[in-house]
Design a protein around this motif. Structure first.
Motif, PDB file in Angstrom:
ATOM      1  N   TRP A  35       0.830  -1.205   0.000  1.00 22.71           N
ATOM      2  CA  TRP A  35       0.000   0.000   0.000  1.00 22.71           C
ATOM      3  C   TRP A  35       0.869   1.261   0.000  1.00 22.71           C
ATOM      4  N   GLU A  36       1.922   1.262   0.788  1.00 25.82           N
ATOM      5  CA  GLU A  36       2.789   2.444   0.832  1.00 25.82           C
ATOM      6  C   GLU A  36       3.374   2.740  -0.542  1.00 25.82           C
ATOM      7  N   GLY A  37       3.854   1.684  -1.217  1.00 25.87           N
ATOM      8  CA  GLY A  37       4.474   1.877  -2.510  1.00 25.87           C
ATOM      9  C   GLY A  37       3.522   2.464  -3.537  1.00 25.87           C
ATOM     10  N   ILE A  38       2.280   1.974  -3.570  1.00 24.18           N
ATOM     11  CA  ILE A  38       1.337   2.423  -4.594  1.00 24.18           C
ATOM     12  C   ILE A  38       0.730   3.783  -4.241  1.00 24.18           C
ATOM     13  N   VAL A  39       0.391   3.995  -2.972  1.00 22.72           N
ATOM     14  CA  VAL A  39      -0.233   5.259  -2.564  1.00 22.72           C
ATOM     15  C   VAL A  39       0.762   6.413  -2.620  1.00 22.72           C
ATOM     16  N   ASN A  40       2.000   6.164  -2.223  1.00 19.43           N
ATOM     17  CA  ASN A  40       2.984   7.242  -2.168  1.00 19.43           C
ATOM     18  C   ASN A  40       3.522   7.647  -3.538  1.00 19.43           C
ATOM     19  N   ASP A  41       3.359   6.810  -4.547  1.00 18.80           N
ATOM     20  CA  ASP A  41       3.860   7.163  -5.873  1.00 18.80           C
ATOM     21  C   ASP A  41       3.245   8.460  -6.403  1.00 18.80           C
ATOM     22  N   PRO A  42       1.909   8.567  -6.466  1.00 21.68           N
ATOM     23  CA  PRO A  42       1.343   9.844  -6.928  1.00 21.68           C
ATOM     24  C   PRO A  42       1.595  10.981  -5.954  1.00 21.68           C
ATOM     25  N   ILE A  43       1.697  10.672  -4.648  1.00 25.71           N
ATOM     26  CA  ILE A  43       1.973  11.730  -3.666  1.00 25.71           C
ATOM     27  C   ILE A  43       3.358  12.320  -3.897  1.00 25.71           C
ATOM     28  N   GLY A  44       4.343  11.456  -4.146  1.00 29.65           N
ATOM     29  CA  GLY A  44       5.692  11.944  -4.435  1.00 29.65           C
ATOM     30  C   GLY A  44       5.721  12.781  -5.695  1.00 29.65           C
ATOM     31  N   ALA A  45       4.970  12.341  -6.716  1.00 23.65           N
ATOM     32  CA  ALA A  45       4.914  13.115  -7.954  1.00 23.65           C
ATOM     33  C   ALA A  45       4.280  14.477  -7.715  1.00 23.65           C
ATOM     34  N   MET A  46       3.214  14.529  -6.897  1.00 21.60           N
ATOM     35  CA  MET A  46       2.558  15.803  -6.632  1.00 21.60           C
ATOM     36  C   MET A  46       3.421  16.717  -5.771  1.00 21.60           C
ATOM     37  N   LEU A  47       4.222  16.155  -4.888  1.00 20.00           N
ATOM     38  CA  LEU A  47       5.183  16.981  -4.146  1.00 20.00           C
ATOM     39  C   LEU A  47       6.142  17.663  -5.120  1.00 20.00           C
ATOM     40  N   ALA A  48       6.630  16.886  -6.079  1.00 21.11           N
ATOM     41  CA  ALA A  48       7.530  17.450  -7.083  1.00 21.11           C
ATOM     42  C   ALA A  48       6.818  18.524  -7.898  1.00 21.11           C
ATOM     43  N   VAL A  49       5.558  18.290  -8.252  1.00 22.66           N
ATOM     44  CA  VAL A  49       4.771  19.277  -8.994  1.00 22.66           C
ATOM     45  C   VAL A  49       4.632  20.564  -8.186  1.00 22.66           C
ATOM     46  N   SER A  50       4.327  20.415  -6.901  1.00 27.23           N
ATOM     47  CA  SER A  50       4.132  21.586  -6.038  1.00 27.23           C
ATOM     48  C   SER A  50       5.417  22.407  -5.930  1.00 27.23           C
ATOM     49  N   ILE A  51       6.514  21.723  -5.716  1.00 31.27           N
ATOM     50  CA  ILE A  51       7.790  22.438  -5.558  1.00 31.27           C
ATOM     51  C   ILE A  51       8.198  23.084  -6.875  1.00 31.27           C
ATOM     52  N   PHE A  52       7.978  22.379  -7.980  1.00 30.60           N
ATOM     53  CA  PHE A  52       8.319  22.969  -9.273  1.00 30.60           C
ATOM     54  C   PHE A  52       7.434  24.184  -9.560  1.00 30.60           C
ATOM     55  N   ALA A  53       6.150  24.097  -9.172  1.00 30.81           N
ATOM     56  CA  ALA A  53       5.261  25.252  -9.351  1.00 30.81           C
ATOM     57  C   ALA A  53       5.763  26.436  -8.530  1.00 30.81           C
ATOM     58  N   TYR A  54       6.231  26.156  -7.330  1.00 30.48           N
ATOM     59  CA  TYR A  54       6.803  27.219  -6.477  1.00 30.48           C
ATOM     60  C   TYR A  54       8.040  27.823  -7.128  1.00 30.48           C
ATOM     61  N   ILE A  55       8.921  26.969  -7.643  1.00 28.58           N
ATOM     62  CA  ILE A  55      10.156  27.449  -8.279  1.00 28.58           C
ATOM     63  C   ILE A  55       9.829  28.268  -9.522  1.00 28.58           C
ATOM     64  N   SER A  56       8.894  27.793 -10.342  1.00 33.03           N
ATOM     65  CA  SER A  56       8.520  28.502 -11.562  1.00 33.03           C
ATOM     66  C   SER A  56       7.903  29.858 -11.236  1.00 33.03           C
ATOM     67  N   TYR A  57       7.062  29.872 -10.200  1.00 33.66           N
ATOM     68  CA  TYR A  57       6.423  31.118  -9.775  1.00 33.66           C
ATOM     69  C   TYR A  57       7.465  32.120  -9.319  1.00 33.66           C
ATOM     70  N   ALA A  58       8.469  31.627  -8.581  1.00 30.65           N
ATOM     71  CA  ALA A  58       9.533  32.513  -8.103  1.00 30.65           C
ATOM     72  C   ALA A  58      10.352  33.060  -9.268  1.00 30.65           C
ATOM     73  N   GLN A  59      10.513  32.265 -10.312  1.00 32.83           N
ATOM     74  CA  GLN A  59      11.268  32.716 -11.480  1.00 32.83           C
ATOM     75  C   GLN A  59      10.563  33.862 -12.193  1.00 32.83           C
ATOM     76  N   THR A  60       9.242  33.808 -12.243  1.00 31.33           N
ATOM     77  CA  THR A  60       8.479  34.800 -13.010  1.00 31.33           C
ATOM     78  C   THR A  60       7.993  35.973 -12.180  1.00 31.33           C
ATOM     79  N   HIS A  61       7.796  35.768 -10.849  1.00 35.15           N
ATOM     80  CA  HIS A  61       7.237  36.813 -10.000  1.00 35.15           C
ATOM     81  C   HIS A  61       8.214  37.332  -8.959  1.00 35.15           C
ATOM     82  N   GLY A  62       9.441  36.821  -8.983  1.00 33.96           N
ATOM     83  CA  GLY A  62      10.413  37.297  -8.019  1.00 33.96           C
ATOM     84  C   GLY A  62      10.371  36.501  -6.734  1.00 33.96           C
ATOM     85  N   PRO A  63      11.164  36.892  -5.742  1.00 31.52           N
ATOM     86  CA  PRO A  63      11.294  36.117  -4.498  1.00 31.52           C
ATOM     87  C   PRO A  63      10.030  36.098  -3.643  1.00 31.52           C
ATOM     88  N   GLN A  64       9.125  37.059  -3.838  1.00 29.24           N
ATOM     89  CA  GLN A  64       7.904  37.096  -3.033  1.00 29.24           C
ATOM     90  C   GLN A  64       6.868  36.155  -3.643  1.00 29.24           C
TER      91      GLN A  64
END
Length: 607
Positions: A155-184
């Motif tokens: 269960w851990e292996g299957i449930v955490n797979d999409p969660i790990g991917a979404m963590l990466a999506v969230s962090i990348f969205a944060y990084i992309s936002y910082a690139q276009t809108h500055g540090p704030q």
């Protein structure tokens, strides 16, 4: 035309390498993923036979993503909520507590061990919370550990797979936002966008799962179209969710699988075989493709300091994550230690990391080009470390249940009960299975363990540990059911480990892959008549002075051997497809004619 032929050859080569590696792994009882990785590396960077990026071009990424989607759906389809009876709290803690703890520890290990920036480390640390179900599944098939451990890891292996991917999506969205809108950075805006996309992905998965489980039982889809429609629905759900936000499709297909696993489809057996066969092919192809994408330039970017990170990941991050997550639970310490050691990474880690590495490089982040060799290092290190040591660690911790040596007899009839009593007499553990509780009463009276219910259903749940049986004898008066049991459980325990009684029609004895009991293929009715005529089972030990030929010469017409019991307690049954190897020291179990009083008196006189 030549290029097409070359590409066709390369596709064929990918299939041969992937399936061949899985077959070799099965033969030598080693992790299949490790052999597939080695095969891909040899065919790719070492020999140059495959260059997936050049061979498939822009098709490579969607091919891999769709394959991962189907694989995750297959994993979700195996997650029945009944499995959580003993492992529910452990799984919940590893998701709610383990994911943030593993993310924090993993990010710190990447930053301090591998020397990457905090932004890149946080993204890679999010991906590292996954534990590959494509690796854990084959690994668990070669182990006999308790259901709680198996369920938690599965269960851990299957449930955490999409969660790990979404963590990466969230962090990348944060990084992309910082690139276009500055540090704030407006964290709330980023969080709500990711959360909204994830919720929509869940709803799509639930809707598709309910729709299919509503259509299938009502006969609105013909049987021959169910598997194709299921596959198209998985791909459709993944693509629609992925169009809303990248990688949310992984959530959709996992949720869709879980919904279908817990609702009746009335085609579960056929669909289960289809998705398992498809998953094997896709896992084979994807691992060969991804490992073949490595090149010498990428491999040279793997720095020696990365070894520090790998050691931290193996011996600090994972064990601490599990210990903290399962603190104050009823999971025994030995099982916690085993779970804390087992965390191999697989397809999702490689696919998601490769995708975000390219995007981070485009954004100009230093160290992003190190993510690809680093993730391959993680996958190879964890597969080798965990895959090859799992059995040894389980034995040292005392949770390995050992190789199954029991015998299961399917059908509570007079002949099976007599055989079961004899096998118990010579030291074998025997269980009789039957759908009728009334029929099982005689087995109970004979002192034989019993299992009530359809063995084709109970074997796929936790009602019975099918791994404890070295052989199944299927002997009922229902010829179709005998073949059904063999065909259904054959892939689970091996067709060579299932023998059924003949239906009496010699033309049908080879119409399926089941082994037919007795070299003479004695049918069920004849066995019942012989039992009523007081035929009996006997044991004969072969020696250097009393060989197989001597044994055969003492048999009367109609008498024959049924099995060979080896000194290591392996029991091999005689079948129409061939006889087992017989050597001095083996015990031959025979089915013999009851002696008449005159014959018995004569034999006593001679002795």
């Amino acid at each position: 035309m030549l290029e097409l032929d070359n590409l066709m050859l390369k596709i064929t080569l990918i299939g041969l390498l992937g399936v061949g590696a899985q077959w070799i792994a099965w033969r030598i009882n080693k992790p299949a993923i490790a052999l597939m990785l080695f095969a891909g590396i040899i065919a790719g960077p070492l020999l140059g036979l495959l260059d997936p990026e050049a061979d498939f071009g822009e098709l490579l990424e969607p091919m891999v993503k769709l394959a991962v989607a189907v694989i995750l759906f297959e994993g979700g389809l195996s997650l029945n909520f009944k499995d959580l009876r003993h492992a529910g709290s452990g799984v919940l803690r590893l998701v709610i507590i383990g994911v943030p703890v593993g993310w924090a520890l993993g990010s710190a290990a990447v930053h301090y061990g591998a020397g990457l920036s905090w932004e890149v480390s946080a993204l890679f640390g999010g991906i590292l919370v996954v534990t590959g179900p494509t690796v854990i599944g084959p690994m668990l098939r070669s182990l006999r550990v308790g259901n709680r451990v198996r369920d938690i890891l599965k269960w851990e292996g299957i449930v955490n797979d999409p969660i790990g991917a979404m963590l990466a999506v969230s962090i990348f969205a944060y990084i992309s936002y910082a690139q276009t809108h500055g540090p704030q950075v407006d964290v709330a805006e980023v969080g709500f966008s990711v959360l909204g996309a994830s919720l929509l992905a869940v709803l799509i998965g639930v809707a598709l799962g309910y729709a299919l489980t509503w259509l299938f039982p009502r006969g609105l889809v013909p049987e021959f179209l169910k598997a194709p429609i299921l596959l198209i629905a998985v791909i459709f759900g993944f693509v629609v969710a992925d169009l809303v936000m990248h990688e949310t499709g992984l959530i959709t297909v996992t949720v869709m699988g879980v919904v279908m696993a817990n609702r009746p489809t009335y085609s579960s057996r056929a669909l289960r075989r289809f998705k398992e066969d498809l998953s094997v092919l896709l896992i084979s192809g994807v691992f060969i493709l991804l490992s073949a994408t490595l090149d010498w330039e990428t491999m040279q970017k793997f720095q020696w300091r990365f070894l520090i990170f790998l050691l931290m990941l193996l011996f600090i991050v994972r064990p601490l994550t599990v210990i903290i997550s399962l603190m104050f639970t009823k999971v025994p310490w030995r099982e916690r230690l085993f779970i804390g050691w087992i965390a191999p990474r697989g397809i999702v880690a490689i696919a998601v990391t490769s995708l975000f590495a390219l995007r981070l490089i485009d954004l100009g982040y230093e160290g992003a080009d190190a993510l690809v060799p680093l993730v391959f290092g993680v996958v190879i290190a964890t597969i080798l470390a965990h895959g090859f040591s799992a059995s040894w660690v389980a034995k040292r911790l005392g949770i390995d249940q050992g190789k199954g040596e029991d015998i299961m007899l399917v059908g509570s009839n007079r002949w099976n009960i007599t055989l079961g009593k004899f096998l118990q007499k010579i030291g074998m553990n025997v269980t009789i299975s039957d759908m009728s509780k009334y029929a099982l009463r005689n087995a109970h009276k004979a002192g034989i363990d019993t299992i009530s219910g359809d063995i084709t259903e109970t074997a796929h749940g936790h009602d019975v540990d099918i791994g404890q049986f070295q052989h199944l004898i299927v002997c009922t008066d229902n010829e179709s059911y005998n073949k059904l049991v063999a065909n259904d459980l054959g892939p689970e325990v091996g067709f060579e480990n299932i023998t059924i009684v003949s239906d009496g029609d010699s033309s049908n004895d080879h119409s399926n892959r089941a082994r037919i009991l007795f070299e003479s293929a004695t049918p069920y009715d004849a066995l019942m008549k012989r039992h009523d005529a007081d035929w009996y089972f006997s044991e004969t030990t072969l020696s250097e002075k009393f060989l197989w030929e001597d044994y055969c010469s003492n048999l009367k017409p109609g008498e024959e051997p049924i099995a060979v019991l080896k000194p290591d307690q392996r029991i091999l049954f005689f079948a129409t497809s061939g006889r087992p190897t017989v050597e001095a020291g083996d015990k031959i179990i025979s089915y013999l004619i009851q002696e008449t009083p005159e014959e018995l008196a004569m034999r006593n006189k001679e002795s």
